[in-house]
Design a protein around this motif. Structure first.
Motif, PDB file in Angstrom:
ATOM      1  N   CYS A 139     -20.562  -3.349  -8.387  1.00 45.31           N
ATOM      2  CA  CYS A 139     -20.424  -3.036  -7.226  1.00 45.31           C
ATOM      3  C   CYS A 139     -21.108  -2.413  -6.410  1.00 45.31           C
ATOM      4  O   CYS A 139     -21.825  -2.028  -7.369  1.00 45.31           O
ATOM      5  N   GLY A 140     -20.701  -3.252  -5.111  1.00 42.20           N
ATOM      6  CA  GLY A 140     -21.410  -1.968  -3.954  1.00 42.20           C
ATOM      7  C   GLY A 140     -23.162  -1.920  -4.578  1.00 42.20           C
ATOM      8  O   GLY A 140     -23.654  -3.228  -4.684  1.00 42.20           O
ATOM      9  N   THR A 141     -23.888  -1.220  -4.288  1.00 48.25           N
ATOM     10  CA  THR A 141     -25.191  -0.629  -4.069  1.00 48.25           C
ATOM     11  C   THR A 141     -25.554  -1.595  -5.829  1.00 48.25           C
ATOM     12  O   THR A 141     -27.248  -1.492  -5.826  1.00 48.25           O
ATOM     13  N   SER A 142     -25.251  -0.978  -7.302  1.00 46.56           N
ATOM     14  CA  SER A 142     -25.333  -1.514  -7.931  1.00 46.56           C
ATOM     15  C   SER A 142     -25.515  -3.041  -8.060  1.00 46.56           C
ATOM     16  O   SER A 142     -26.438  -3.701  -8.690  1.00 46.56           O
ATOM     17  N   VAL A 191     -16.063   4.945  -8.261  1.00 48.18           N
ATOM     18  CA  VAL A 191     -14.245   4.213  -8.084  1.00 48.18           C
ATOM     19  C   VAL A 191     -13.391   3.947  -9.658  1.00 48.18           C
ATOM     20  O   VAL A 191     -13.708   2.776 -10.162  1.00 48.18           O
ATOM     21  N   SER A 194     -24.327   0.296 -13.151  1.00 56.15           N
ATOM     22  CA  SER A 194     -23.033   0.958 -12.741  1.00 56.15           C
ATOM     23  C   SER A 194     -24.531   2.885 -12.775  1.00 56.15           C
ATOM     24  O   SER A 194     -24.578   2.730 -13.620  1.00 56.15           O
ATOM     25  N   GLN A 195     -24.103   3.219 -11.960  1.00 52.97           N
ATOM     26  CA  GLN A 195     -25.112   4.396 -11.499  1.00 52.97           C
ATOM     27  C   GLN A 195     -23.333   4.943 -13.036  1.00 52.97           C
ATOM     28  O   GLN A 195     -23.817   6.564 -13.238  1.00 52.97           O
ATOM     29  N   SER A 196     -21.930   5.500 -12.835  1.00 59.60           N
ATOM     30  CA  SER A 196     -21.187   5.966 -13.013  1.00 59.60           C
ATOM     31  C   SER A 196     -20.467   5.801 -14.613  1.00 59.60           C
ATOM     32  O   SER A 196     -20.434   6.545 -15.310  1.00 59.60           O
ATOM     33  N   LEU A 217     -24.789  -0.892   3.680  1.00 61.27           N
ATOM     34  CA  LEU A 217     -24.314  -0.480   3.542  1.00 61.27           C
ATOM     35  C   LEU A 217     -24.396   1.357   3.621  1.00 61.27           C
ATOM     36  O   LEU A 217     -23.102   1.551   4.041  1.00 61.27           O
ATOM     37  N   LYS A 218     -25.751   1.569   3.905  1.00 56.79           N
ATOM     38  CA  LYS A 218     -25.357   2.758   3.488  1.00 56.79           C
ATOM     39  C   LYS A 218     -25.579   3.270   5.185  1.00 56.79           C
ATOM     40  O   LYS A 218     -25.088   3.857   4.526  1.00 56.79           O
ATOM     41  N   THR A 246     -16.682   2.631 -13.101  1.00 58.18           N
ATOM     42  CA  THR A 246     -16.673   1.664 -12.220  1.00 58.18           C
ATOM     43  C   THR A 246     -15.541   0.380 -12.387  1.00 58.18           C
ATOM     44  O   THR A 246     -15.724  -0.104 -13.655  1.00 58.18           O
ATOM     45  N   VAL A 248     -22.619  10.951  -2.185  1.00 63.52           N
ATOM     46  CA  VAL A 248     -21.863   9.233  -2.323  1.00 63.52           C
ATOM     47  C   VAL A 248     -22.352   8.236  -2.107  1.00 63.52           C
ATOM     48  O   VAL A 248     -21.796   8.005  -3.449  1.00 63.52           O
ATOM     49  N   ALA A 249     -23.273   8.455  -1.245  1.00 56.25           N
ATOM     50  CA  ALA A 249     -24.274   6.932  -1.205  1.00 56.25           C
ATOM     51  C   ALA A 249     -25.538   7.232  -2.220  1.00 56.25           C
ATOM     52  O   ALA A 249     -25.999   7.975  -2.368  1.00 56.25           O
ATOM     53  N   SER A 250     -24.844   6.122  -3.027  1.00 51.15           N
ATOM     54  CA  SER A 250     -26.176   5.910  -3.488  1.00 51.15           C
ATOM     55  C   SER A 250     -27.426   5.855  -3.406  1.00 51.15           C
ATOM     56  O   SER A 250     -27.818   5.317  -2.588  1.00 51.15           O
ATOM     57  N   GLU A 277     -22.107   3.399   5.954  1.00 49.30           N
ATOM     58  CA  GLU A 277     -20.796   4.423   5.196  1.00 49.30           C
ATOM     59  C   GLU A 277     -21.178   5.876   5.019  1.00 49.30           C
ATOM     60  O   GLU A 277     -19.907   6.505   5.099  1.00 49.30           O
TER      61      GLU A 277
HETATM   62  C1  F6R Z   1     -23.292   2.679  -2.788  1.00 52.04           C
HETATM   63  C2  F6R Z   1     -22.080   3.240  -3.427  1.00 52.04           C
HETATM   64  C3  F6R Z   1     -20.976   2.743  -3.990  1.00 52.04           C
HETATM   65  C4  F6R Z   1     -21.430   2.180  -5.657  1.00 52.04           C
HETATM   66  C5  F6R Z   1     -20.589   1.628  -6.949  1.00 52.04           C
HETATM   67  C6  F6R Z   1     -20.391   1.675  -7.835  1.00 52.04           C
HETATM   68  O1  F6R Z   1     -23.844   3.573  -1.917  1.00 52.04           O
HETATM   69  O2  F6R Z   1     -22.789   4.700  -3.827  1.00 52.04           O
HETATM   70  O3  F6R Z   1     -20.942   1.607  -3.274  1.00 52.04           O
HETATM   71  O4  F6R Z   1     -22.527   1.786  -5.521  1.00 52.04           O
HETATM   72  O5  F6R Z   1     -19.301   2.305  -6.170  1.00 52.04           O
HETATM   73  O6  F6R Z   1     -20.042   3.036  -8.389  1.00 52.04           O
HETATM   74  P1  F6R Z   1     -21.651   3.020  -9.802  1.00 52.04           P
HETATM   75  O7  F6R Z   1     -22.690   1.999  -9.633  1.00 52.04           O
HETATM   76  O8  F6R Z   1     -20.943   3.628 -10.071  1.00 52.04           O
HETATM   77  O9  F6R Z   1     -20.771   1.638 -10.935  1.00 52.04           O
END
Ligand code: F6R
Length: 364
Positions: free
Chosen positions: A55-58, A361, A102-104, A239-240, A107, A153-155, A243
């Motif tokens: 999702c998103g940046t990932s 998220v 995924s960073q986290s 996106l950056k 998600t 919050v912004a990756s 957001e």
């Molecule tokens: C954008 C951002 C989000 C995450 C997205 C996925 O700056 O932070 O778009 O990239 O919610 O989150 P992860 O990587 O944690 O699954």
């Protein structure tokens, strides 16, 4: 701890040379210039297809990886955002590698997609920044990023570390599949090793980018254009900006401009063009000239060669170091992050805690 920085996001942008080097160190062997995944007991030579979900940046990191898996490993790649993937009954055949980014690692949609792929018999690879996360625990092949905790919050740094891991994975798959020679593998490793220095060079333009924030801050809409592996960077730049600065922004593949969005162009819409010199440069520049011919104000992000050739008449230019196309997406992440950051600061928004957004998220 923010140290000398005003915001976590700013600190995390500036940490990138160090954390990308740290991440690369665990995937590259400098002694023999080879790629070595941490979990080397896993045989990836039988993989016949890659399905990327995030999702998103990932997800944008995954889009860049698609180019690399195809180019280096000659593997067919399917990619989708997790919230769509889950509900579209994808065809998942034996021999498939399902790759989650995924960073986290928490998600909800990405995790649900992972479980769906696992149940469908796919090998599960996970590129994740939190080693204790749900996704990390459920992976067959765990590929950690070593970005350290990301607070903003912004990756930012998680994204470039994801790209570093994905480039190493693409090279590893290419070796396993006999698609690259030892020399070619060594060349890929050498290009990747140059990344931290190139990130530092990109960061050295911070003040200059801060000084041009006032050109973008009053805009209501901004367009980002890129081609090839730099197209996902255009999406990431948009996106950056949206957001954290709340300016409406869109990323487009340069060649798509004339199929619609060019109708939006006027003097009030800044167009940010990501165009490293190289095989795709001329094409992107011709799209940029189409924008200029309609009164569009262009900010060109390129290297010295590209700026010398096409920078004249632009509203502004941002000079990146000249790098190999493989690492350009990592390097060009820096100016789009800095631009979004400084525009948000100029607008006085809450950079680290933008409205309506959560760091992780965990609802679908
Ligand atoms: C954008 C951002 C989000 C995450 C997205 C996925 O700056 O932070 O778009 O990239 O919610 O989150 P992860 O990587 O944690 O699954």
């Amino acid at each position: 701890e923010k140290g000398n920085y005003r915001h976590f996001m700013q600190k995390e942008i500036f940490e990138q040379p160090v954390v990308v080097a740290q991440t690369l160190r665990s995937y590259l062997r400098r002694v023999d210039q080879s790629v070595a995944l941490p979990q080397i007991d896993f045989d990836l030579s039988t993989i016949n297809r890659v399905t990327i979900v995030a999702c998103g940046t990932s997800y944008y990191a995954g889009m860049v990886a698609k180019y690399w898996f195809e180019q280096f490993a000659r593997l067919p790649v399917d990619i989708d955002v997790a919230s769509e993937f889950r509900y579209r009954d994808p065809v998942l055949e034996p021999g498939g590698l399902a790759l989650f980014i995924s960073q986290s690692g928490e998600t909800a949609d990405t995790l649900a997609a992972l479980r769906h792929c696992k149940a469908a018999g796919q090998t599960i690879a996970v590129v994740v920044n939190v080693p204790t996360s749900s996704m990390a625990r459920e992976a067959d092949l765990l590929l950690p990023t070593h970005a350290g905790p990301e607070i903003g919050v912004a990756s930012t740094k998680a994204f470039t570390c994801q790209l570093a891991v994905l480039a190493a994975l693409a090279a590893h798959l290419a070796v396993k599949r006999g698609q690259v020679s030892r020399e070619e593998e060594a060349a890929i490793v050498n290009h990747l090793v140059e990344t931290p220095a190139a990130l530092n060079a990109a960061l050295s333009h911070d003040e200059e980018i801060a000084a041009m924030a006032h050109l973008i801050a009053p805009a209501r809409d901004v367009l980002y254009l890129g081609r090839g592996p730099d197209y996902p960077l255009a999406l990431e730049g948009a996106l950056k900006l949206k957001e954290i600065s709340y300016i409406h922004a869109e990323g487009y593949a340069s060649g798509e401009m004339k199929h619609g969005p060019i109708a939006l162009i006027d003097e009030a819409v800044p167009v940010i063009v990501l165009a490293p010199s190289g095989p795709l440069f001329e094409k992107t520049v011709s799209n940029m000239q189409e924008v200029r011919a309609r009164g569009g104000k262009v900010v060109l992000i390129s290297d010295a060669e590209g700026i010398a050739e096409a920078g004249e008449g632009c509203l502004a230019t941002i000079e990146m170091p000249k790098v190999h196309p493989l690492i350009a997406p990592l390097v060009y992440a820096v100016p789009v992050q800095l631009l979004a950051y400084h525009v948000a600061v100029a607008k006085g928004t809450d950079v680290d805690q933008p409205r309506n957004l959560a760091k992780s998220v965990t609802v679908e």
